[in-house]
Design a protein around this motif. Structure first.
Motif, PDB file in Angstrom:
ATOM      1  N   HIS A   1      14.674 -17.689 -15.935  1.00 22.96           N
ATOM      2  CA  HIS A   1      14.186 -17.012 -17.134  1.00 22.96           C
ATOM      3  C   HIS A   1      14.561 -15.536 -17.256  1.00 22.96           C
ATOM      4  CE1 HIS A   1      11.153 -15.458 -14.428  1.00 22.96           C
ATOM      5  NE2 HIS A   1      10.899 -16.706 -14.033  1.00 22.96           N
TER       6      HIS A   1
ATOM      7  N   LEU B   1      12.810 -12.994 -16.660  1.00 19.15           N
ATOM      8  CA  LEU B   1      11.706 -12.162 -17.162  1.00 19.15           C
ATOM      9  C   LEU B   1      11.493 -11.012 -16.183  1.00 19.15           C
ATOM     10  CD1 LEU B   1       9.142 -14.966 -18.127  1.00 19.15           C
ATOM     11  CD2 LEU B   1      10.750 -13.764 -19.641  1.00 19.15           C
TER      12      LEU B   1
ATOM     13  N   TRP C   1       3.348 -11.050 -22.769  1.00 16.80           N
ATOM     14  CA  TRP C   1       3.415 -10.365 -24.073  1.00 16.80           C
ATOM     15  C   TRP C   1       4.436  -9.216 -24.045  1.00 16.80           C
ATOM     16  CZ3 TRP C   1       2.409 -11.240 -28.902  1.00 16.80           C
ATOM     17  CH2 TRP C   1       2.243 -10.182 -29.816  1.00 16.80           C
TER      18      TRP C   1
ATOM     19  N   ASN D   1       6.969  -8.903 -21.974  1.00 23.23           N
ATOM     20  CA  ASN D   1       8.312  -9.472 -21.825  1.00 23.23           C
ATOM     21  C   ASN D   1       8.878  -9.930 -23.171  1.00 23.23           C
ATOM     22  OD1 ASN D   1       9.769  -9.858 -19.154  1.00 23.23           O
ATOM     23  ND2 ASN D   1       7.656 -10.282 -18.542  1.00 23.23           N
ATOM     24  N   VAL D   2       8.011 -10.529 -23.966  1.00 27.58           N
ATOM     25  CA  VAL D   2       8.437 -11.051 -25.265  1.00 27.58           C
ATOM     26  C   VAL D   2       8.890  -9.909 -26.192  1.00 27.58           C
ATOM     27  CG1 VAL D   2       7.422 -12.005 -27.373  1.00 27.58           C
ATOM     28  CG2 VAL D   2       7.153 -13.218 -25.208  1.00 27.58           C
TER      29      VAL D   2
ATOM     30  N   LEU E   1      10.037  -7.002 -25.256  1.00 24.10           N
ATOM     31  CA  LEU E   1      11.017  -6.117 -24.604  1.00 24.10           C
ATOM     32  C   LEU E   1      12.308  -5.880 -25.413  1.00 24.10           C
ATOM     33  CD1 LEU E   1      11.035  -4.528 -21.963  1.00 24.10           C
ATOM     34  CD2 LEU E   1      12.214  -6.460 -20.885  1.00 24.10           C
ATOM     35  N   PRO E   2      12.908  -6.937 -26.017  1.00 24.89           N
ATOM     36  CA  PRO E   2      14.155  -6.687 -26.767  1.00 24.89           C
ATOM     37  C   PRO E   2      13.969  -5.740 -27.956  1.00 24.89           C
ATOM     38  CG  PRO E   2      13.868  -9.037 -26.344  1.00 24.89           C
ATOM     39  CD  PRO E   2      12.574  -8.371 -25.974  1.00 24.89           C
TER      40      PRO E   2
ATOM     41  N   ALA F   1       5.797 -12.434 -33.078  1.00 18.80           N
ATOM     42  CA  ALA F   1       5.632 -12.743 -31.651  1.00 18.80           C
ATOM     43  C   ALA F   1       4.408 -13.630 -31.448  1.00 18.80           C
ATOM     44  CB  ALA F   1       5.513 -11.455 -30.841  1.00 18.80           C
TER      45      ALA F   1
ATOM     46  N   THR G   1       8.503 -18.675 -22.469  1.00 15.40           N
ATOM     47  CA  THR G   1       8.470 -17.232 -22.758  1.00 15.40           C
ATOM     48  C   THR G   1       9.888 -16.725 -23.041  1.00 15.40           C
ATOM     49  OG1 THR G   1       6.611 -17.023 -21.226  1.00 15.40           O
ATOM     50  CG2 THR G   1       7.715 -14.978 -21.878  1.00 15.40           C
ATOM     51  N   ALA G   2      10.839 -17.212 -22.247  1.00 11.73           N
ATOM     52  CA  ALA G   2      12.238 -16.785 -22.427  1.00 11.73           C
ATOM     53  C   ALA G   2      12.778 -17.235 -23.788  1.00 11.73           C
ATOM     54  CB  ALA G   2      13.104 -17.334 -21.291  1.00 11.73           C
TER      55      ALA G   2
ATOM     56  N   ARG H   1      11.292 -14.875 -26.344  1.00 12.92           N
ATOM     57  CA  ARG H   1      11.995 -13.588 -26.249  1.00 12.92           C
ATOM     58  C   ARG H   1      13.370 -13.664 -26.933  1.00 12.92           C
ATOM     59  NH1 ARG H   1      13.706 -11.688 -20.386  1.00 12.92           N
ATOM     60  NH2 ARG H   1      14.736 -13.696 -20.699  1.00 12.92           N
TER      61      ARG H   1
ATOM     62  N   ILE I   1      12.909 -13.294 -30.731  1.00  6.05           N
ATOM     63  CA  ILE I   1      12.084 -12.188 -31.233  1.00  6.05           C
ATOM     64  C   ILE I   1      12.825 -11.295 -32.223  1.00  6.05           C
ATOM     65  CG2 ILE I   1      12.479 -10.437 -29.411  1.00  6.05           C
ATOM     66  CD1 ILE I   1       9.057 -11.428 -30.737  1.00  6.05           C
TER      67      ILE I   1
END
Ligand code: ADP
Ligand code: MG
Length: 225
Positions: free
Chosen positions: A95, A97, A104, A106-107, A109-110, A125, A153-154, A157, A160
């Motif tokens: 992943h 991460l 939250w 990590n999601v 982050l971009p 999100a 999660t990945a 992300r 997002i």
């Protein structure tokens, strides 16, 4: 057409040297917007090399990568990074991460390079983590989540930024069969719902079969299956 690879060649080592190893050989690929494509092929055939070129993480030795009519082959590294951030989402086998951040964080982050995260982006999100069933884990760190939860999660992300194109490199490769199937469903379902173009490298016949088009990477070229 969203993406066009024209006569892409890529190898490793010093060009012309005895040790030079050609991997991709004058490869062509055309992707329409919204198309879902699986790339299969034996280990070492160059699948990751190909995804790295499509994902602007690496540059070809020759040939051109066209995205939405723009030739990105000549972009410098700053331009490539901006291009990736705006247009692409990535899902890797593991992943990737950040271990010190919560689900939250990590999601989101971009979105950090742009500065402040907007209300609209937070709502998006929120929608996605609910949709993939990980909203109760939002404050947990990757070490406190299962493999399937990390991979979901990945996927969130990767979506997002509302990318045009998602690139997935063996996204289900580290999961057991049940979790792998659930993740495949999610990836395909969300791509369809958002009209996102999806290119996935996979060993999974289940996942490959959910795509519109299957290609086999062999001898440095793609063959339609
Ligand atoms: P796949 O993802 O299909 O398993 P890869 O694209 O990772 O294949 O690798 C294709 C070939 O290129 C392999 O022989 C691999 O050893 C080689 N290779 C991949 N990355 C590098 C690199 N950074 N340096 C040298 N050789 C590499
Ligand atoms: Mg690989």
């Amino acid at each position: 057409m969203l993406l066009q690879l024209k006569q892409i060649s890529k190898g490793y080592g010093k060009s012309g040297a005895h040790s030079f190893r050609p991997v991709l050989k004058e490869l062509d690929l055309e992707l329409e917007k919204g198309q879902k494509v699986a790339i299969i092929g034996p280990s070492g055939s160059g699948k990751t090399t190909l995804l790295n070129l499509v994902g602007a993480l690496d540059t070809p030795d020759s040939g051109e990568v066209m995205f939405n009519g723009t030739n990105i082959t000549g972009f410098n590294s700053t331009q490539l990074a901006a291009f990736r951030n705006k247009n692409l989402g990535f899902v890797f086998q593991l992943h990737h991460l950040m271990p010190q951040l919560s689900l939250w964080e990590n999601v989101l982050l971009p979105l950090l390079p742009q500065g402040k995260v907007t209300k609209e982006q937070k709502d998006w999100a929120e929608y996605l983590i609910k949709k993939v069933g990980i909203s109760d884990q939002r404050n947990q760190k990757p070490s406190e989540m299962s493999g399937g939860e990390c991979q979901r999660t990945a996927v969130v992300r990767a979506l997002i930024n509302k990318p045009e194109l998602i690139l997935a490199d063996e996204p289900t490769g580290a999961l057991d069969e049940g979790n792998a199937n659930a993740l495949s469903e999610l990836l395909v379902h969300l791509s369809e719902e958002e009209g996102v173009t999806l290119v996935t490298v996979t060993h999974s016949a289940e996942l490959a079969q959910k795509m519109d088009t299957k290609y086999l990477l062999r001898n440095g070229k793609l063959e339609k299956e």
